[in-house]
Design an enzyme around this catalytic site. Structure first.
Site, short mmCIF file in Angstrom:
data_model
loop_
_atom_site.label_atom_id
_atom_site.label_comp_id
_atom_site.label_asym_id
_atom_site.label_seq_id
_atom_site.Cartn_x
_atom_site.Cartn_y
_atom_site.Cartn_z
N LEU A 225 0.79 -1.24 0.00
CA LEU A 225 0.00 0.00 0.00
C LEU A 225 0.82 1.29 0.00
O LEU A 225 0.27 2.37 -0.12
CB LEU A 225 -0.96 0.00 1.20
CG LEU A 225 -2.08 -1.05 1.09
CD1 LEU A 225 -2.94 -1.03 2.35
CD2 LEU A 225 -2.94 -0.84 -0.15
N LYS A 226 2.14 1.17 0.12
CA LYS A 226 2.94 2.40 0.13
C LYS A 226 3.32 2.81 -1.28
O LYS A 226 3.39 1.97 -2.18
CB LYS A 226 4.22 2.17 0.93
CG LYS A 226 3.97 2.12 2.40
CD LYS A 226 5.14 2.72 3.16
CE LYS A 226 4.74 2.93 4.60
NZ LYS A 226 5.87 3.33 5.42
N ASN B 38 3.01 -4.96 -10.46
CA ASN B 38 1.95 -4.79 -9.47
C ASN B 38 0.68 -5.44 -10.00
O ASN B 38 0.47 -5.49 -11.21
CB ASN B 38 1.69 -3.30 -9.23
CG ASN B 38 0.59 -3.05 -8.21
OD1 ASN B 38 0.51 -3.74 -7.19
ND2 ASN B 38 -0.26 -2.08 -8.47
N HIS C 41 -3.51 -5.08 -9.72
CA HIS C 41 -4.55 -4.13 -9.30
C HIS C 41 -5.91 -4.73 -9.63
O HIS C 41 -6.10 -5.26 -10.72
CB HIS C 41 -4.34 -2.81 -10.03
CG HIS C 41 -5.29 -1.74 -9.61
ND1 HIS C 41 -5.15 -1.06 -8.42
CD2 HIS C 41 -6.42 -1.27 -10.17
CE1 HIS C 41 -6.15 -0.20 -8.29
NE2 HIS C 41 -6.94 -0.31 -9.34
N SER D 280 -5.61 -6.36 -13.33
CA SER D 280 -4.54 -5.98 -14.26
C SER D 280 -3.18 -6.16 -13.59
O SER D 280 -3.02 -5.81 -12.42
CB SER D 280 -4.65 -4.49 -14.62
OG SER D 280 -5.94 -4.16 -15.07
N ASP E 85 -0.38 2.95 -10.01
CA ASP E 85 -1.22 2.20 -10.97
C ASP E 85 -1.09 2.72 -12.39
O ASP E 85 -2.05 2.74 -13.16
CB ASP E 85 -2.71 2.24 -10.56
CG ASP E 85 -2.92 1.72 -9.16
OD1 ASP E 85 -2.21 0.78 -8.75
OD2 ASP E 85 -3.80 2.26 -8.45
C1 GRF Z 1 -5.57 -7.40 -4.20
O1 GRF Z 1 -6.90 -7.17 -4.57
C2 GRF Z 1 -4.62 -6.71 -5.15
O2 GRF Z 1 -5.11 -6.60 -6.46
C3 GRF Z 1 -4.50 -5.34 -4.57
O3 GRF Z 1 -4.55 -5.53 -3.17
C4 GRF Z 1 -5.22 -6.75 -2.88
C5 GRF Z 1 -4.26 -7.56 -2.05
O4 GRF Z 1 -4.86 -8.71 -1.52
N1 GRF Z 1 -3.33 -4.66 -5.03
P1 GRF Z 1 -3.93 -9.81 -0.83
O5 GRF Z 1 -3.15 -9.10 0.28
O6 GRF Z 1 -3.05 -10.40 -1.86
O7 GRF Z 1 -4.90 -10.80 -0.25
#
Ligand code: GRF
Length: 193
Positions: free
Chosen positions: A85-86, A102, A104, A136, A145
């Protein structure tokens, strides 16, 4: 065969995508890359437990300087963000330019960018009345993103879907897509190095 690419997976939370990648590795479906390190931006998250279950080395790095040092010390070649998340610093992006992926949970370039994560993404998709969403995988650059999309899976948005039901339908597809794309990506990198 050349050595597999040394992969670090970066996490901040649940780690279900991490687990899908580690399952693929265990099953021999990830042969051109090997996850050798899991780095979390926060201590105490479930993703770290999942990594330990698979005997993968873990680190917690809150600061980008510490993250970059951990990546360099472990001679990481490919970085996979999985619920990280960073915002990556320009230094990290520059050090691994073209080598950071990444995933998304939407069809980028739509429904991405700062603030578009987790349930916010699916709420926006449902509210807009979209007929389709998906996931994606893209190459990471300096903007959230934003880098080139290299693979997508589409899923229908069903009548009556909530953010939760849609998220669950997409997550199943994320778990199939990401390990496959990582293998393909590492294969290219192995041939490129
Ligand atoms: C997923 O939906 C991914 O696409 C997004 O964050 C979520 C992470 O889920 N970037 P997890 O921690 O892999 O369960």
């Amino acid at each position: 065969m050349p050595d597999p690419q040394r992969i670090a997976v970066l996490v901040s939370g649940g780690g279900s995508n991490l687990e899908a990648i580690l399952e693929a590795q265990k099953a021999g479906r990830l042969s051109h890359g090997r996850v050798v390190l899991v780095i979390s931006s926060r201590a105490g998250v479930k993703a770290l437990e999942r990594a330990k279950k698979f005997d993968i080395e873990t680190r917690v790095a809150e600061k980008q300087e510490d993250l970059l040092k951990a990546l360099r010390d472990a001679r990481i070649q490919v970085v996979c963000l999985a619920g990280y998340l960073k915002h990556l610093s320009n230094e990290v992006v520059a050090a691994y330019r073209g080598r950071i992926l990444n995933i998304h949970p939407a069809l980028l370039p739509q429904y991405g960018g700062a603030g578009m994560y987790g349930h916010f993404v699916h709420e926006a998709v449902v509210k807009a009345g979209e007929k389709e969403s998906g996931c994606s995988v893209h190459v990471v650059d300096e903007e959230f993103d934003h880098g080139p999309v290299i693979a997508q899976t589409r899923v229908p948005v069903m009548p009556g879907d909530t953010a939760e039901t849609l998220a669950a339908r997409i997550l199943v597809e994320e778990h199939k897509l990401y390990p496959k794309v990582i293998e393909e990506f590492c294969k290219k990198m192995v041939n490129h190095d």
